[in-house]
Design an enzyme around this catalytic site. Structure first.
Site, PDB file in Angstrom:
ATOM      1  N   SER A  97      -8.803   3.538 -49.856  1.00  0.00           N
ATOM      2  CA  SER A  97     -10.040   4.066 -49.282  1.00  0.00           C
ATOM      3  C   SER A  97      -9.881   5.555 -48.926  1.00  0.00           C
ATOM      4  O   SER A  97      -9.481   6.343 -49.778  1.00  0.00           O
ATOM      5  CB  SER A  97     -10.451   3.221 -48.074  1.00  0.00           C
ATOM      6  OG  SER A  97     -11.804   3.431 -47.741  1.00  0.00           O
ATOM      7  N   ASP A 211     -14.055  -1.346 -52.307  1.00  0.00           N
ATOM      8  CA  ASP A 211     -13.058  -0.810 -51.379  1.00  0.00           C
ATOM      9  C   ASP A 211     -11.762  -1.629 -51.361  1.00  0.00           C
ATOM     10  O   ASP A 211     -11.776  -2.844 -51.195  1.00  0.00           O
ATOM     11  CB  ASP A 211     -13.659  -0.787 -49.971  1.00  0.00           C
ATOM     12  CG  ASP A 211     -12.883   0.092 -49.012  1.00  0.00           C
ATOM     13  OD1 ASP A 211     -11.683  -0.165 -48.810  1.00  0.00           O
ATOM     14  OD2 ASP A 211     -13.478   1.042 -48.472  1.00  0.00           O
TER      15      ASP A 211
END
Length: 344
Positions: A97, A211
């Site tokens: 991320s 993600d």
């Protein structure tokens, strides 16, 4: 010694460059024609590059893993500054991320000031999560985020970075973590940043990527498996819990009224974006704890949980906290251990 028939030989490709005036390019052509385990870009005028190569050969690498956590991830920039000033070399970087974003930057050769300026330009000035759209697959369209990453990373490929690098995304098709070690850098980072419900997923062949924090928010295990050596893990997701000080979530009208009417105490409640982001981190807490307990040789957890995950405005404060915290944690003794390990 001659190898027997069928015996596997692990090969390392070393690409020499006269200097670091420009980033490498065309590495994929070298890799696609050969079975290569690792490759290294070495600048002929850089003693640090040759030392890095020697550490890889001796199995004494130092890997830096950066976790996800939204705006709190700006603390990574301060940590990298502190490590650099303490003389701790970084041989390979990886992250999830926002950690994937920051990890790519030293791999490109950016110094502290460049990292600070570029991140401020992208996440504060450009406001990449402000292009709201009809929420069919996501709350934002992702176009501003794409533009922001493309401006920063251009058309660079992962294999053309000065340092070995990886990022992590979650494949919704196979329910597995997806490790990015080749391909367009901005797309790999974008996949790792694709918070479900907020940012549209990335399609890569038959993979639907979101993600990486869903499955592995602090991929110290991936670093250890791929490269061995010592692992420095930086965790910025300490506080994943959301709470309110009253018995129920107030209605939207009550929250709005409390903020507009000056004689009423302002009510704070977790918003949609905060709930979505925090939800992505819950399933990887056990993985994070494993890294903390047994995989990380140095585990750093800057005190940034007070900052909102999607509030990018206080970038300078967050970076400074990461820097000061890392300075105190590294200290002379710890820094010396890493320097001694790195000196062959």
């Amino acid at each position: 010694m001659a190898q027997g028939v069928g015996e596997k030989v692990e090969r390392t490709l070393i690409l020499l460059h006269e200097n670091g005036d420009r980033l490498p390019h065309g590495t994929n052509r070298w890799l696609s024609r050969r079975k290569i385990k690792l490759h290294h870009h070495i600048r002929m005028n850089s003693d640090d590059d040759f030392r890095r190569l020697a550490r890889f050969a001796a199995g004494r690498t130092i890997g830096l893993v950066l976790g996800g956590g939204g705006a709190r991830g700006f603390a990574h920039v301060g940590v990298i500054r502190a490590l650099t000033e303490a003389g701790v070399p970084i041989d390979v970087v990886g992250g999830t991320s926002i950690g994937a974003v920051i990890a790519a930057q030293p791999a490109m050769g950016w110094d502290y000031q460049t990292m600070l300026n570029k991140n401020r330009e992208c996440f504060v000035k450009a406001k990449p999560l402000s292009d709201y759209t009809i929420p069919v697959t996501s709350i934002v369209s992702g176009k501003k985020l794409d533009e922001c990453l493309q401006n920063g990373f251009q058309d660079l490929r992962i294999e053309d970075l000065w340092l070995n690098y990886f990022s992590l995304s979650s494949d919704l098709t196979s329910a597995r973590a997806n490790v990015h070690r080749r391909g367009r850098l901005w797309q790999a980072v974008r996949a790792s940043l694709s918070i479900p419900g907020i940012v549209p997923p990335i399609i890569e062949g038959e993979k639907l990527l979101v993600d990486g924090g869903i499955l592995n928010n602090l991929p110290g295990d991936v670093m250890k498996e791929l490269f061995g050596g010592l692992v420095i893990a930086v965790d910025v997701s300490r506080n994943t819990s959301l709470s309110v000080d009253y018995g129920e979530i107030p209605s939207p009208s009550r929250i709005l009224w409390s903020r507009l009417w000056p004689f009423t105490p302002s009510l704070e409640a977790p918003g949609t974006l905060d709930i979505l982001v925090s939800s992505t981190l819950l399933s990887s807490i056990n993985k994070r704890d494993e890294v903390k307990r047994s995989l990380a040789d140095l585990y750093l957890q800057p005190p940034v949980s007070a900052f909102k995950i999607l509030d990018f405005t206080p970038i300078d404060k967050i970076v400074e906290i990461g820097y000061r915290y890392a300075q105190m944690r590294i200290e002379r003794r710890i820094a010396r251990i890493f320097r001694d390990w790195a000196n062959l």
